[in-house]
Enzyme design. Structure first.
Site, mmCIF file in Angstrom:
data_model
loop_
_atom_site.group_PDB
_atom_site.id
_atom_site.type_symbol
_atom_site.label_atom_id
_atom_site.label_comp_id
_atom_site.label_asym_id
_atom_site.label_seq_id
_atom_site.Cartn_x
_atom_site.Cartn_y
_atom_site.Cartn_z
ATOM 1 N N HIS A 1 0.861 -1.184 0.000
ATOM 2 C CA HIS A 1 0.000 0.000 0.000
ATOM 3 C C HIS A 1 0.906 1.245 0.000
ATOM 4 C CE1 HIS A 1 -3.838 -1.854 2.054
ATOM 5 N NE2 HIS A 1 -4.106 -1.579 0.790
ATOM 6 N N CYS B 1 -2.238 2.824 9.046
ATOM 7 C CA CYS B 1 -3.267 1.855 8.651
ATOM 8 C C CYS B 1 -4.456 1.886 9.604
ATOM 9 C CB CYS B 1 -2.707 0.441 8.641
ATOM 10 S SG CYS B 1 -1.366 0.169 7.496
HETATM 11 N N1 ARG Z 1 -4.073 -7.103 6.480
HETATM 12 C C1 ARG Z 1 -4.430 -5.864 5.849
HETATM 13 C C2 ARG Z 1 -4.388 -6.033 4.352
HETATM 14 O O1 ARG Z 1 -3.501 -6.676 3.882
HETATM 15 C C3 ARG Z 1 -3.525 -4.755 6.276
HETATM 16 C C4 ARG Z 1 -3.950 -3.419 5.768
HETATM 17 C C5 ARG Z 1 -3.003 -2.318 6.143
HETATM 18 N N2 ARG Z 1 -3.541 -1.056 5.858
HETATM 19 C C6 ARG Z 1 -2.911 -0.049 5.280
HETATM 20 N N3 ARG Z 1 -3.510 1.103 5.212
HETATM 21 N N4 ARG Z 1 -1.727 -0.180 4.742
HETATM 22 O O2 ARG Z 1 -5.234 -5.548 3.628
#
Ligand code: ARG
Length: 286
Positions: free
Chosen positions: A176, A274
């Site tokens: 991300h 996150c």
């Molecule tokens: N386990 C989640 C996923 O893989 C983690 C999300 C993390 N969020 C972020 N904004 N980077 O989607």
């Protein structure tokens, strides 16, 4: 409350944020959708809750207005509120998740945002909210490569009437945009970011260097503990306590790093940012 740091730090100004968070009451790792997740490793939900409460309390000490959405049983990643949408000028562009395991989170966040009075615009393409969209100045930086469909960059540009700058992510552990880049100052005319150069393809890196010539380039070590997954009010930068090299860089640039330990949530591949969705009303610059 506005705090101005002393001497040459005078350009740093704290503007407390309004944010949405989700208590990790149901947090665990039951599937693997990023390299950090391992369903065979145990997780400690009470510990995740305690770490999350420490983050929320740090925000409250900074005078942030913290809202909470009710966690839903069976949605272990719902704690990662940043993925729930993108909210600018009172307009909320909804999330539409890439992986089926997280898809029910989209409507849950959309419904909260509608009830809270935001002008909700429903996404027609896959995007993971502030995980891949970061507002800075009057533009939106937008990640793609792993989760968010570039077609949603165009949709977001239409919804917000802002330029959207596409950045291609190339490292699976930084899947991300908010794991690879942090907005430190989002005010128009004061735009300042930090990022991990190796997380981007060559064209995107050239674009970042051109747009943000005074950006902080962060080490692999600090990025690997999710130091860049940070939330800044323009002066205080809430980030992983283990990202000590980044803390030193932040101090050199006039910021005050605030370290928190979210090691339990890192088992899900998430950190400070996150867990945090910025709610920007019409009066707010960033
Ligand atoms: N386990 C989640 C996923 O893989 C983690 C999300 C993390 N969020 C972020 N904004 N980077 O989607």
């Amino acid at each position: 409350m506005t705090i101005t740091a002393p001497s040459q730090r005078a350009t740093r100004v704290a503007t407390p944020l309004t944010v949405l968070m989700c208590r990790p009451s149901h947090f665990t790792v039951t599937y693997r959708i990023n390299p950090w997740m391992n369903p065979d490793s145990p997780t400690d939900t009470p510990r995740a809750v305690a770490q999350w409460e420490a983050l929320r309390d740090a925000y409250k000490r900074l005078d942030f207005e913290v809202h909470e959405i009710d966690p839903i049983h069976g949605l272990p990643d719902m704690v990662f509120a940043a993925n729930g949408g993108l909210v600018i000028d009172g307009v909320a562009y909804t999330a539409s998740f890439h992986y089926p395991q997280r898809q029910p989170e989209g409507p849950a966040y959309a419904s909260w945002l509608g009830v809270a009075g935001y002008d909700v615009r429903h996404a027609s393409v896959v995007n993971e909210g502030e995980g891949d969209f970061l507002a800075v100045g009057d533009v939106i930086l937008a990640g793609h490569g792993f989760r968010t469909d570039p077609a949603s960059h165009d949709e977001a540009a239409r919804v917000f009437g802002r330029e959207v700058i596409a950045l291609r992510l190339v490292r699976p552990e930084f899947y991300h945009l908010d794991t690879a880049l942090a907005v430190l100052d989002g005010r128009v005319g004061h735009e300042h970011v930090a990022y991990l150069p190796g997380a981007f393809d060559a064209d995107s890196l050239a674009l970042l260097r051109d747009r943000f010539p005074d950006a902080i380039e962060v080490s692999e070590e600090d990025a690997a503990v999710f130091g860049l997954n940070a939330v800044s009010d323009g002066l205080h930068v809430v980030t992983a306590e283990r990202a000590t090299g980044f803390h030193a860089q932040l101090r050199e640039h006039g910021y005050e790093p605030i370290g928190v330990d979210l090691s339990e949530l890192l088992l899900g591949g998430g950190g400070v940012k996150c867990c945090t969705l910025a709610l920007r009303g019409p009066e707010r610059e960033f």
